[in-house]
Write an enzyme that holds these catalytic residues in place. Structure first.
Site, PDB file in Angstrom:
ATOM      1  N   GLY A  29       0.506   4.391  -5.093  1.00  0.00           N
ATOM      2  CA  GLY A  29       1.613   4.834  -6.108  1.00  0.00           C
ATOM      3  C   GLY A  29       2.305   6.055  -5.193  1.00  0.00           C
ATOM      4  CG  HIS A  30       0.096   9.116  -2.807  1.00  0.00           C
ATOM      5  ND1 HIS A  30       0.239  10.103  -2.123  1.00  0.00           N
ATOM      6  CD2 HIS A  30      -0.811   8.308  -2.767  1.00  0.00           C
ATOM      7  CE1 HIS A  30      -0.663   9.636  -0.776  1.00  0.00           C
ATOM      8  NE2 HIS A  30      -1.315   8.545  -1.517  1.00  0.00           N
TER       9      HIS A  30
ATOM     10  CB  THR B  22     -12.176   3.074 -18.000  1.00  0.00           C
ATOM     11  OG1 THR B  22     -13.496   2.634 -18.826  1.00  0.00           O
ATOM     12  CG2 THR B  22     -11.249   3.328 -19.256  1.00  0.00           C
TER      13      THR B  22
ATOM     14  CD  GLN C  75       3.203   5.048   5.025  1.00  0.00           C
ATOM     15  OE1 GLN C  75       4.465   5.553   4.749  1.00  0.00           O
ATOM     16  NE2 GLN C  75       2.335   5.837   4.835  1.00  0.00           N
TER      17      GLN C  75
ATOM     18  CG  ASN D 100      -0.149   5.122   9.023  1.00  0.00           C
ATOM     19  OD1 ASN D 100      -0.519   4.261   9.645  1.00  0.00           O
ATOM     20  ND2 ASN D 100      -0.860   6.113   9.027  1.00  0.00           N
TER      21      ASN D 100
ATOM     22  CB  CYS E 101     -10.809  13.850  11.333  1.00  0.00           C
ATOM     23  SG  CYS E 101     -11.487  15.666  11.673  1.00  0.00           S
TER      24      CYS E 101
ATOM     25  N   GLY F  79      -4.583   3.430  -2.210  1.00  0.00           N
ATOM     26  CA  GLY F  79      -4.641   2.553  -1.031  1.00  0.00           C
ATOM     27  C   GLY F  79      -6.128   2.311  -0.147  1.00  0.00           C
ATOM     28  CB  THR F  80      -8.653   4.791   0.983  1.00  0.00           C
ATOM     29  OG1 THR F  80      -7.833   5.609   1.727  1.00  0.00           O
ATOM     30  CG2 THR F  80      -9.896   4.920   1.394  1.00  0.00           C
TER      31      THR F  80
END
Lengths: 366, 398
Positions: free
Chosen positions: B203-204, B240, B182, B154, B336, B68-69
């Protein structure tokens, strides 16, 4: 006991936490975030306030299998320790920020919060012995930190655990190495944690600005130079005076007068004092009956001097008659009083902040 | 252990673990020309097609990333650079202050290092962005490089109506990126139907592996790459392909999108019981974000598993610590990297005061949550809050 282990990321607090866990206590690790502008990596001599230091502490807590949290105490630290440090220098005094941090942060804000959350005490890596409520010097004289703990009261000490006072620093590093902690070889922190480059005068210049004033020779009354701000000086200071007086004898700072911004210097024979007047004392246990004999330490890592402690006329403070003359007794520093005990370690009785120091014979003191 | 932090990460689905571990044992670089390479490529492309179908996108719009980041950084910076490159007047980025830090800090970085100007879109007190607020922020759009507004928040679970927001942005010719990390698998997400130009997912958060995400990017959207190299993924994201992770991501996404309706009903019922139970047991609790039964565009207006509560007078990190000691895992929202608790920037963006923001906790339920998890919280919440309130919000306001 349910304990909060204050973990700076250094080897001492890591080993203190480990010993508390191994002694069977229910320990929770807490790293105090004290800087409002945290740096990613450790720099200079500072060893507690970067993200890297927090990570070092978290790593040890992980190995110990204890919960670990970061408590943000930056605001309180800025007010009670950093601002106080600056204000004291501005008033011509020489503060001890480590002592103030123990008094206001570690064994006040942190201890109060810990106790409110259901913990019994705070365990730290300070080098001092604390047995049956009696605070004593560490067995490692070179690393002894009882001076900066001398301000703690009976109630605060009841909430403190110092597992390291009975061992040398060398032994602390061995214990860390035996347990495989990477911090075993982490360099000692020194100087002031919120001035990582060690340039206290530069830090104070930035906070207080440049405020020039005269440097006056006590013997002649003559102005012998100019300084950039009285905050650059401390009583007894010999180096960095920025002046040379004709006879080439070493000069010491004798007086700092912040209003006229006058720094007075003189020779060694003028710099000695044997009488110290203080503000109101704090005691680590029952209030002793005055007068009494003790030894006093007048600055961090300073010598211990025998003295007689009595009431200061017309105030709640103390009068200390030193049995030997001392140089460099600066207002703002703590006079920590000890009862000598060669066997179990000198016991801390209490402390009071130096208000003024001088020579008894000269009767300049009231 | 009572795990109520599914918005941070959720357990992998067993079918995703199985598919992924099977693939891990196979050799083959999807860019190689021989049989092993072709096999890997085929597996990756099958996954891409399944993902596209689950998200309402075309396969060529699905770009694999490291999460996501990365997708947020790629969309915000890549669209900014491409759009400003095409017309130097486009220096403005229109963004919601309640975004995830992956978007916020990307935008801030562009402002500090690349002359971008930030226009903050007003956020409703319940956390969502309205078309009217976006229209206000856009103006005539001529100087705007892109808009970024998250699909679902989130922290407080607010769902915005992205189709309506995309329409507003397109009306003045500006592309829109949405962080849907989310949202996917929790609320209906249809890439083509929404009209958004770029969409981040990972994914997570839905039962797939960490380190695998997507940027879904319209075919006509020009995006300058962050990573240069072998030219994979339309030359927008070289590197890859991690075929095993891609397989896990595809299985988890298709499964969680497929069973979304039943799961959302079950999870939101648990969440509702949790909120009602806490409110009944603890005085002065505030629910942050939209109402539990809010509706947006015919779907949930609040993430089904999200319960975000403030306990005025207590500190969020004290609550978290006491719950952790009782075996209950939740979150204070934003922290943080060093774990220092800060008042939630999302709550502050909704206009909440600092004490409300500091005293908040997020419980997020997910596919493995049970009635026993809710009971575990309800058993301890009253004494925990009482103790944390005694410890206070620090001495200044104690």
């Amino acid at each position: 006991m349910k304990l909060i282990a204050a973990m700076s990321g250094g080897v001492d607090s890591a080993v203190a936490a480990a010993l508390a866990v191994e002694a069977g206590h229910d320990v929770t690790g807490v790293h105090l975030a004290l800087s409002q502008h945290r740096q990613q990596m450790r720099s200079g001599s500072r060893g507690c306030c970067s993200v890297e230091d927090a990570d070092d502490a978290r790593r040890v807590a992980g190995e110990l299998g204890i919960p670990f949290y970061v408590w943000d105490m930056a605001e309180q630290f800025a007010e009670d320790v950093v601002d106080d440090f600056v204000a004291e220098y501005a008033a011509g005094r020489t503060p001890n920020p480590c002592l103030r941090c123990n008094e206001k942060i570690k064994f006040a804000a942190v201890l109060d919060r810990a106790q409110a959350l259901g913990f019994d005490a705070v365990v730290t890596g300070h080098h001092a012995r604390l047995v049956d409520g009696e605070l004593r010097r560490s067995v490692d004289a070179a690393k002894d930190q009882s001076y900066v703990l001398g301000v703690l009261t009976e109630r605060q000490l009841a909430g403190a655990v110092f597992p390291l006072g009975g061992m040398t620093k060398e032994r602390v590093r061995e214990i860390a190495a035996e347990r495989g902690y990477a911090v075993a070889t982490k360099p000692d922190s020194h100087d002031i944690c919120f001035i990582p480059d060690g340039d206290t005068r530069g830090f104070l210049d930035r906070r207080l600005g440049v405020a020039p004033g005269p440097v006056v020779d006590a013997a002649t009354g003559a102005t012998v130079g100019e300084h950039r701000g009285t905050h650059g000086f401390t009583i007894g200071q010999r180096k960095g005076l920025g002046v040379t007086v004709g006879d080439q004898r070493p000069r010491y700072v004798l007086g700092i007068e912040p209003v006229s911004r006058t720094v007075t210097i003189g020779t060694a024979d003028q710099a000695g004092v044997d009488e110290v007047l203080t503000g109101a004392p704090t005691w680590t246990g029952p209030v002793p009956e005055l007068p009494f004999g003790a030894v006093v330490q007048l600055r961090a890592h300073g010598a211990s001097v025998p003295c007689t402690v009595s009431a200061r006329d017309g105030s709640t403070g103390l009068r200390l008659e030193l049995h030997d003359q001392q140089r460099g007794v600066a207002p703002g520093q703590s006079a920590v009083l000890y009862a000598p005990d060669a066997e179990r370690g000198d016991r801390v009785l209490g402390q009071a902040t130096v208000f003024r120091a001088g020579e008894r014979q000269a009767s300049v003191l009231s | 252990m009572t795990y109520l932090d599914h918005a941070a990460t959720t357990p992998m689905l067993p079918e995703a673990v199985a598919a992924m571990t099977q693939q891990l044992a196979r050799v083959g670089n999807a860019s190689s020309l021989h049989a092993s390479g072709r096999g890997a490529r085929r597996t990756a492309e099958q996954s891409r097609e399944r993902l596209a179908e689950a998200l309402g996108a075309r396969p060529s719009e699905v770009l694999f990333t490291g999460g996501g980041t990365e997708s947020d950084n790629l969309a915000v910076k890549g669209l900014f650079w491409a759009r400003r490159g095409a017309d130097p007047r486009r220096t403005r980025v229109v963004v919601s202050p309640a975004e995830h830090h992956a978007v916020l800090d990307s935008v801030q970085w562009l402002a500090e290092h690349d002359h971008a100007e930030i226009t903050w879109v007003d956020v409703q007190p319940t956390g969502e962005v309205t078309p009217a607020a976006l229209a206000d922020a856009l103006g005539d759009g001529t100087d705007v490089a892109l808009v970024s507004v998250m699909w679902a928040n989130n922290e407080i679970g607010a769902v915005s109506e992205l189709a309506a927001l995309a329409e507003v942005a397109h009306a003045v010719g500006v592309p829109l990126h949405t962080d849907a990390v989310q949202a996917v698998g929790q609320v209906p997400v249809d890439f083509a139907g929404s009209g958004v130009d770029a969409l981040t997912m990972t994914g997570h958060k839905l039962g797939g592996p960490m380190g695998a995400g997507l940027l879904v990017l319209r075919r006509d959207a020009d995006c300058t790459p962050l990573l240069h190299g072998g030219g994979q993924e339309r030359d927008v994201r070289s590197g890859t392909l991690d075929v095993a992770a891609i397989v896990g991501l595809a299985v988890a996404t298709t499964t969680s999108v497929g069973n979304r309706v039943e799961r959302a009903a079950r999870v939101s019922a648990l969440r509702d019981r949790l909120v009602a139970g806490v409110v009944a047991r603890v005085p002065d609790v505030q629910l942050n974000g939209p109402a539990l039964d809010a509706v947006v565009a015919g779907g949930p207006g609040r993430l089904p598993g999200n319960a975000h509560l403030s306990f005025p007078g207590a500190e969020g990190d004290a609550l978290l610590m006491l719950l952790d000691a009782n075996g209950i895992e939740c979150s204070t929202g934003s922290a943080c990297s060093a774990g220092v608790a800060r008042p939630s920037h999302v709550l502050l963006a909704t206009g909440a005061d600092t004490d409300r923001a500091r005293s908040s906790l997020r419980f997020s339920l997910g596919h493995t949550s049970t009635d026993a998890d809710v009971d575990a919280v309800l058993d301890v919440i009253a004494p925990v809050v009482e103790r944390a309130r005694r410890a206070g919000l620090g001495r200044r306001s104690a």
